[in-house]
Scaffold this motif. Structure first.
Motif, short mmCIF file in Angstrom:
data_model
loop_
_atom_site.label_atom_id
_atom_site.label_comp_id
_atom_site.label_asym_id
_atom_site.label_seq_id
_atom_site.Cartn_x
_atom_site.Cartn_y
_atom_site.Cartn_z
N TRP A 64 0.86 -1.19 0.00
CA TRP A 64 0.00 0.00 0.00
C TRP A 64 0.89 1.23 0.00
CZ3 TRP A 64 -5.11 -0.56 3.12
CH2 TRP A 64 -6.04 0.39 2.71
N SER A 90 -2.60 0.95 5.61
CA SER A 90 -2.92 2.17 4.90
C SER A 90 -1.99 3.30 5.32
CB SER A 90 -4.38 2.57 5.16
OG SER A 90 -4.57 2.84 6.55
N ALA A 108 -7.54 3.64 -3.50
CA ALA A 108 -8.43 3.51 -2.35
C ALA A 108 -9.43 4.64 -2.27
CB ALA A 108 -7.61 3.46 -1.06
N ASN A 122 -1.93 6.21 -1.19
CA ASN A 122 -3.21 5.50 -1.00
C ASN A 122 -3.59 4.65 -2.20
OD1 ASN A 122 -5.10 4.81 0.87
ND2 ASN A 122 -6.39 6.61 0.58
#
Length: 522
Positions: A221, A476, A240, A225
């Motif tokens: 990730w 994240s 995302a 994002n």
């Protein structure tokens, strides 16, 4: 909760008090207050005769003689209660009989906000059956010397066996922060009660051809994002914020993706292949920048340190690639006797940790070609590696099926700190950026995800749902969400960590943190 199933149009190609005892020495009654006490409002100890005093002096000591005693009686009349967001309490009346230490020392009475705060810290939140007894304890503690033996059991904190309130016991073992449990209402920063971690994912992505191979690292990730996923011979990017899926590359029928890794700034993606190639891609333009072909076997682990890319291979070597240099690699690290399957740079880029199928965990510095630290305690392959973002030199590692343990190391002092048997193969580890917690994902035999509090290693939550080994894990950029991947060909998104204290609560809005959504990654 409504379950909404969204299908993205796929491209044509497949895809964790004891009560403090008091001194046994009886209190001593002094003829004068300690001369070091703050000078402020006159003391009320001579305005009335306390019933419990064993000796009193009706006249104060002459000013020419300073008498010191072994009792220190604090005066809170000069305290700035505004610092604690408490309303200042009224001064006690000098005409009333003293009701306890607050009156005898010129401090706040038993019903003041200070006593209420102290009572909450010692006994827990006020309940109807405890308010009266705890208030009595606060107002009558000055008579403790005369009644130290045979004190009533109602709320006295100096009993030999202190009884912990039921709600405090429950809080300490239910996943609530220790500060919130021991001092309710005082240190609570994220709302009352323990943090609730949802036991089900809020989003599921179908990921066809996601390989069930312990030694690969197919999910990462980026700081922008964007989620990168290696599926078969292709790499897909999932935004995302927009949920848009982009096909980055296709290696062809003769090769497969074995690892993906985002650069720290999140615009360049490294791809390790089954043929031993390391490719660098510009994700914003979906363009390959360069290909390095120095490994002789598959590249299953990648780690970035600024412009330096480290790759670990089945050929037992680790190569440092400087993407600014023309050479394929600038340094070669040798030491592992089997495939390198775990690779992580520390947050300060001063140490590189590597794990291998030889059950070894090595630590290297940027200038060494041989490991500077060697750890051999694991009894299975070491793929799960994570550096703490909170404490310099704190390293966590996890062993495979025959080991099942998470171990902690201090690489600064070269010490083994602790070991926890998780009961299952440890596939991945990641630390929270916002709180001192970490997540582990597991394979044989329970396929679970566990949220731990460090250093107690108490379990905050155990998450289940994957039907295969949870081989892939990423976090994240805001540090609140994790994504897990398994051979069941699904990617699952979980809200497990709180937001940073300085961050707004709507940081999850762009990844749909409130409703369950299922869609396709390809």
């Amino acid at each position: 909760m409504d379950h909404h199933y969204h299908h993205l149009t796929p491209p044509p190609s497949p895809m964790e008090n004891t009560a403090a005892g008091t001194s046994s020495k009886p209190p001593t009654t002094a003829s004068t207050p300690n001369s070091r006490l703050a000078s402020g409002a006159p003391s009320s100890r001579h305005s009335a005769t306390p019933s419990h005093a064993s000796a009193t002096t009706s006249a104060p000591t002459p000013a020419s003689r300073t008498v010191y005693s072994d009792r220190f009686i604090p005066s809170r009349t000069g305290s700035n209660l505004a610092l604690f967001d408490l309303a200042p309490s009224p001064s006690p009346s000098h005409d009333a009989a003293p009701s306890g230490p607050a009156s005898s020392s010129g401090s706040a009475p038993a019903t003041s906000p200070y006593c209420a705060l102290l009572r909450a810290a010692l006994f827990g939140p006020d309940t109807p059956d405890r308010v009266a007894s705890s208030a009595t304890a606060c107002s009558s503690s000055s008579s403790a010397g005369a009644s130290a033996v045979g004190t009533p059991a109602t709320g006295n904190i100096f009993r030999f066996k202190a009884e912990v309130p039921r709600n405090a016991k429950r809080a300490l073992f239910s996943g609530e922060d220790e500060e919130d449990a021991l001092f309710p209402g005082i240190f609570t920063t994220r709302g009352a009660g323990p943090r609730k971690i949802p036991r089900s994912p809020y989003k599921v992505l179908d990921a066809p051809a996601l390989q069930d191979d312990f030694y690969l690292n197919l999910v990462d990730w980026s700081s922008h994002n964007v989620l990168a996923v290696g599926l078969g011979n292709c790499v897909y990017l999932w935004n995302a914020c927009s949920s848009k899926v982009t096909k980055l590359c296709d290696l062809g029928v003769d090769d497969n993706v074995c690892s993906v890794g985002w650069a720290q700034r999140g615009t360049h993606l490294a791809v390790g292949t089954n043929q031993g190639k390391v490719q660098i891609w510009d994700a914003t333009r979906c363009k390959r920048i360069r290909t390095m072909e120095s490994h002789r076997m598959r590249v299953g682990a990648l780690a970035w340190s600024s412009s330096l890319l480290s790759s670990g291979s089945r050929d037992k070597s680790i190569l440092h690639h400087d993407i600014r240099a023309q050479e394929d690699y600038v340094s070669k690290l040798t030491g592992h006797k089997s495939e390198v399957c775990g690779l992580k740079w520390s947050y300060d880029n001063r140490q590189l940790a590597s794990g291998g199928n030889d059950n070894r965990l090595f630590v290297w510095n940027p200038h060494s070609v041989q490991p500077v630290l060697k750890y051999t305690e694991h009894t299975a392959a070491v793929k799960a590696i994570a550096w703490s973002p909170h404490l310099h030199g704190l390293l966590a590692s996890g062993g495979g099926t025959a080991d099942r343990c998470i171990r902690f190391w201090n690489t600064t002092t070269n010490t083994h700190l602790s070991c926890v048997d998780t009961g299952s193969q440890v596939c991945n580890l990641v630390w929270s950026k916002n709180v001192n917690e970490l997540v582990s994902t597991h394979g044989y035999s329970q396929n679970q995800i566990i949220v731990w509090r460090y250093p107690t290693m108490s379990k905050l939550a155990t998450l289940t749902g994957h039907t295969y080994r949870v081989l892939y894990l990423a976090i994240s950029p805001d540090g609140q969400t994790i994504v897990t991947g398994a051979g069941d060909e699904t990617l699952r998104f979980w809200n497990v960590f709180p937001s940073p204290k300085s961050q707004s609560s709507d940081s999850l809005s762009c990844i749909g943190g409130t409703s369950f959504v299922r869609s396709y990654i390809r």
